[in-house]
Design a protein around this motif. Sequence first.
Motif, short mmCIF file in Angstrom:
data_model
loop_
_atom_site.label_atom_id
_atom_site.label_comp_id
_atom_site.label_asym_id
_atom_site.label_seq_id
_atom_site.Cartn_x
_atom_site.Cartn_y
_atom_site.Cartn_z
N TYR A 22 0.83 -1.20 0.00
CA TYR A 22 0.00 0.00 0.00
C TYR A 22 0.87 1.26 0.00
N LYS A 103 -5.02 -3.45 15.70
CA LYS A 103 -5.14 -4.52 14.70
C LYS A 103 -6.47 -5.25 14.89
N PHE A 105 -6.16 -3.55 11.09
CA PHE A 105 -6.31 -2.17 10.64
C PHE A 105 -6.27 -2.15 9.12
N SER A 106 -6.75 -1.07 8.55
CA SER A 106 -6.66 -0.91 7.10
C SER A 106 -5.42 -0.07 6.78
N PRO A 107 -4.66 -0.43 5.76
CA PRO A 107 -3.50 0.38 5.37
C PRO A 107 -3.89 1.82 5.07
N ARG A 108 -5.09 2.02 4.57
CA ARG A 108 -5.54 3.38 4.27
C ARG A 108 -5.63 4.21 5.54
N GLU A 109 -6.16 3.61 6.61
CA GLU A 109 -6.24 4.33 7.88
C GLU A 109 -4.85 4.65 8.39
#
Length: 231
Positions: A22, A103, A105-109
């Motif tokens: 990401y 965790k 978690f989203s890489p975007r966050e």
Amino acid sequence: MSQTKVLVIDDDPNVCEIIRLYFTKQQIDLVVAHNGKQGIEMMEVENPDVIVLDVMMPEMDGFETCREIRKKWDTPIIMLTAKDEEFDRVLGLELGADDYVTKPFSPRELVARIRAILRRMQPKAKVEEDAATVMSFDQLTIDIDKREVIAAGEKINFRPKEFDLLVQLAKSPGSVLSREQLLEQVWGFDYFGDVRTIDVHIKKIRQRLEKLPYECIHTVWGIGYKFGVED
């Protein structure tokens, strides 16, 4: 503008690979350490803009790694924890972490939080020319331009957010500021953390000013804090 460099310290190769994929799309330079000792060694040569630090690692866990990093560097730290427990969050903040992500978690966050931290680190517009840049109280002097604090005749070292929080309170002596107000004024609208961040930083400030013969930051129960050289 130079590319953002992030040091990820995590012993889980799957997590590191997800982050790498990401970050590459987001044009973030990633360096990875798989344990705390290696992470500290990489700090010496990589000089990252932000550290993403896992809590649950063998031998040297994230808390101990955070403690060791804070002995030498002020680099922002985001802690990754698999436990959504208040103890973990508060302990991480007390040790010097700037934010935390639970965790899974989203890489975007994670990227959003990294960018939010970097925005908060940008130099703020200078205060008006007629505004005081040095605030003096009984045995306490705060020099905003030099970012220096002299307490009981001794120069005290503050971490950046501790200093900013002290200044914000000292600018309005006697006024009660809520935790939400202080979060907005010091951390900004885009801060993802909770109000306990304020309590942790206030505790640190009080410890640093313990040589003063008085308490200058007073708790207003149920609301927040106020600054004053006498109660």
